[in-house]
Design a protein around this motif. Structure first.
Motif, PDB file in Angstrom:
ATOM      1  N   THR A 322       0.805  -1.224   0.000  1.00 28.26           N
ATOM      2  CA  THR A 322       0.000   0.000   0.000  1.00 28.26           C
ATOM      3  C   THR A 322       0.834   1.269   0.000  1.00 28.26           C
ATOM      4  OG1 THR A 322      -0.140  -0.229   2.409  1.00 28.26           O
ATOM      5  CG2 THR A 322      -2.009  -1.054   1.119  1.00 28.26           C
ATOM      6  N   ASP A 323       2.103   1.188   0.397  1.00 19.33           N
ATOM      7  CA  ASP A 323       2.921   2.394   0.554  1.00 19.33           C
ATOM      8  C   ASP A 323       4.347   2.108   0.093  1.00 19.33           C
ATOM      9  OD1 ASP A 323       1.040   4.174   2.485  1.00 19.33           O
ATOM     10  OD2 ASP A 323       0.977   2.081   3.131  1.00 19.33           O
ATOM     11  N   ARG A 324       4.915   3.065  -0.648  1.00 19.95           N
ATOM     12  CA  ARG A 324       6.257   2.889  -1.205  1.00 19.95           C
ATOM     13  C   ARG A 324       7.099   4.141  -0.928  1.00 19.95           C
ATOM     14  NH1 ARG A 324       2.581   0.311  -4.530  1.00 19.95           N
ATOM     15  NH2 ARG A 324       3.240  -1.708  -5.405  1.00 19.95           N
ATOM     16  N   TYR A 325       8.349   3.922  -0.474  1.00 24.07           N
ATOM     17  CA  TYR A 325       9.218   5.048  -0.115  1.00 24.07           C
ATOM     18  C   TYR A 325      10.645   4.790  -0.578  1.00 24.07           C
ATOM     19  CZ  TYR A 325       5.527   6.565   3.104  1.00 24.07           C
ATOM     20  OH  TYR A 325       4.335   6.989   3.640  1.00 24.07           O
ATOM     21  N   ALA A 333       8.465   6.150   6.137  1.00 24.56           N
ATOM     22  CA  ALA A 333       7.932   4.798   5.964  1.00 24.56           C
ATOM     23  C   ALA A 333       7.627   4.156   7.310  1.00 24.56           C
ATOM     24  CB  ALA A 333       8.929   3.946   5.175  1.00 24.56           C
ATOM     25  N   ARG A 336       4.611   5.790   8.860  1.00 19.12           N
ATOM     26  CA  ARG A 336       3.407   5.341   8.168  1.00 19.12           C
ATOM     27  C   ARG A 336       2.953   3.980   8.700  1.00 19.12           C
ATOM     28  NH1 ARG A 336      -0.776   7.539   5.242  1.00 19.12           N
ATOM     29  NH2 ARG A 336      -1.484   6.136   3.591  1.00 19.12           N
ATOM     30  N   SER A 344      -2.801   1.225   5.983  1.00 15.43           N
ATOM     31  CA  SER A 344      -1.618   0.607   5.387  1.00 15.43           C
ATOM     32  C   SER A 344      -1.550  -0.882   5.708  1.00 15.43           C
ATOM     33  CB  SER A 344      -0.351   1.296   5.905  1.00 15.43           C
ATOM     34  OG  SER A 344      -0.315   2.642   5.488  1.00 15.43           O
ATOM     35  N   VAL A 347       4.296  -1.727   3.892  1.00 19.41           N
ATOM     36  CA  VAL A 347       5.096  -0.576   3.471  1.00 19.41           C
ATOM     37  C   VAL A 347       6.425  -1.103   2.935  1.00 19.41           C
ATOM     38  CG1 VAL A 347       6.197   1.569   4.217  1.00 19.41           C
ATOM     39  CG2 VAL A 347       4.006   0.869   5.234  1.00 19.41           C
TER      40      VAL A 347
END
Length: 353
Positions: A322-325, A333, A336, A344, A347
């Motif tokens: 769901t989340d990319r850094y 990250a 999050r 989320s 990550v």
């Protein structure tokens, strides 16, 4: 054998609780049996978040500065002179541990219990939030071209579910309850499906996690804010308890529910690690139902199966991301993952862009 690489790399370094900065670090030097891997994807794990927030898990206390991250995959860029299993250019999943190979645990195949184990991002060992890491060649596993680095990084948490399935002897046709739909619990759903479970009951507090579990193969999703887990599972299962239950959240109430959801002769795996060491459990239920209880500590010899199962397309595990850094935003990250549990799922940090 090596590609052209510089002498230093960028690493996301935790300098104190809830503070991570980007630093230049030397590229790890290889022993003859070690391999240098360019890290392409690292998943943020619950243990990373716990070290980030609290600075310790049980007796393991962070020694600052420290690099977190252990769910990782990447490309081989250099190899020691005795390495024969992989070569520069190979795409690999990294099993983030090294064991002695000589102790009774290792010799019996239970190398996850090796007292000399060195595990990424477990104090005082640095982890994979860095552009490069080194690993012993026998803990690297080639991945097929169609399996992404992100998916390959998920083999690590997926391995915990495979190990729970192996420990509890999950068989085709069994019914299973999985309490807690964090990333480990969600991937445990995939493991239960791969092992042929006929019904997979899952519980959690967050609707987004329950929906994700159903997409991955759960047959029934129970929101414990709205329903009693044990009563609902038994009602849905024809008045009977389940064959196998896995507690993956590290939550005392979830563990108690997992136990009570079992049929007579059922099997319980304790996967999640609660903050407190002692939790009250119904001993009368355990003895009267002759319940088998299994502790689950990481995993052993799961990566080949994990890669094969995920590569088969049995479930869309990409839906978990769901989340990319980028590496420079590793602190974001971590925040999050810490604060957005209702939105989320997984990550991912990309150390090399």
């Amino acid at each position: 054998m090596s590609m052209n690489i510089s002498a230093t790399m960028k690493a996301a370094v935790m300098t104190e609780p809830r503070r991570i900065v980007t630093e230049e670090r030397p590229i790890p030097e290889l022993n003859d049996d070690e391999v240098l891997v360019k890290v392409m994807a690292v998943g943020v794990c619950g243990s990373d978040v716990h070290y980030y927030e609290h600075g310790r898990i049980g007796d393991a206390a962070v020694e600052y500065p420290m690099i977190l991250g252990h769910e990782c995959a990447g490309e081989v860029v250099a190899a020691g002179k005795s390495v024969s299993r992989v070569s520069p250019g190979d795409r690999v999943a990294i099993e983030p541990q090294t064991t002695c190979g000589r102790c009774p645990a290792c010799k019996s195949g239970k190398y996850n219990l090796c007292p000399e184990v060195v595990f990424f991002a477990t104090p005082p060992i640095d982890g994979a939030f860095a552009q490069y890491v080194k690993a012993r060649e026998d803990f690297l596993f080639p991945i097929p071209d169609h399996l992404s680095y992100e998916e390959a990084s998920l083999v690590e948490p997926f391995s915990v579910g495979i190990h729970a399935a192996n420990r509890t002897g999950l068989k085709p046709g069994n019914t299973v309850a999985i309490m807690g739909m964090g990333p480990v619990g969600l991937l445990a759903v995939v493991a239960a499906k791969a092992y042929g479970a006929s019904r997979i009951y899952v519980t959690d507090l967050e609707p987004v996690r329950l929906e994700a579990a159903k997409k991955l193969g759960a047959t029934h999703a129970i929101n414990v804010r709205e329903q009693d887990a044990v009563e609902t599972i038994k009602t849905l299962n024809g008045g009977l308890g389940v064959d196998v239950a896995w507690e993956t959240a590290g939550n005392p109430k979830a563990l108690q529910s997992a136990l009570l959801s079992l049929r007579r002769g059922g099997k319980l795996a304790i996967v999640g690690l609660p903050i407190q060491a002692e939790i009250p459990l119904n001993v009368h239920f355990m003895t009267n139902h002759e319940v088998d209880i299994y502790g689950v500590f990481r995993y052993a010899d799961t990566y080949p199966a994990g890669i094969e199962i995920l590569a088969s397309g049995i479930a869309d595990v990409n839906s978990l991301i769901t989340d990319r850094y980028p590496l420079e935003r590793t602190q974001e990250a971590m925040d999050r993952a810490l604060h957005n549990k209702s939105g989320s799922l997984k990550v991912i940090v990309y150390p090399n862009g």
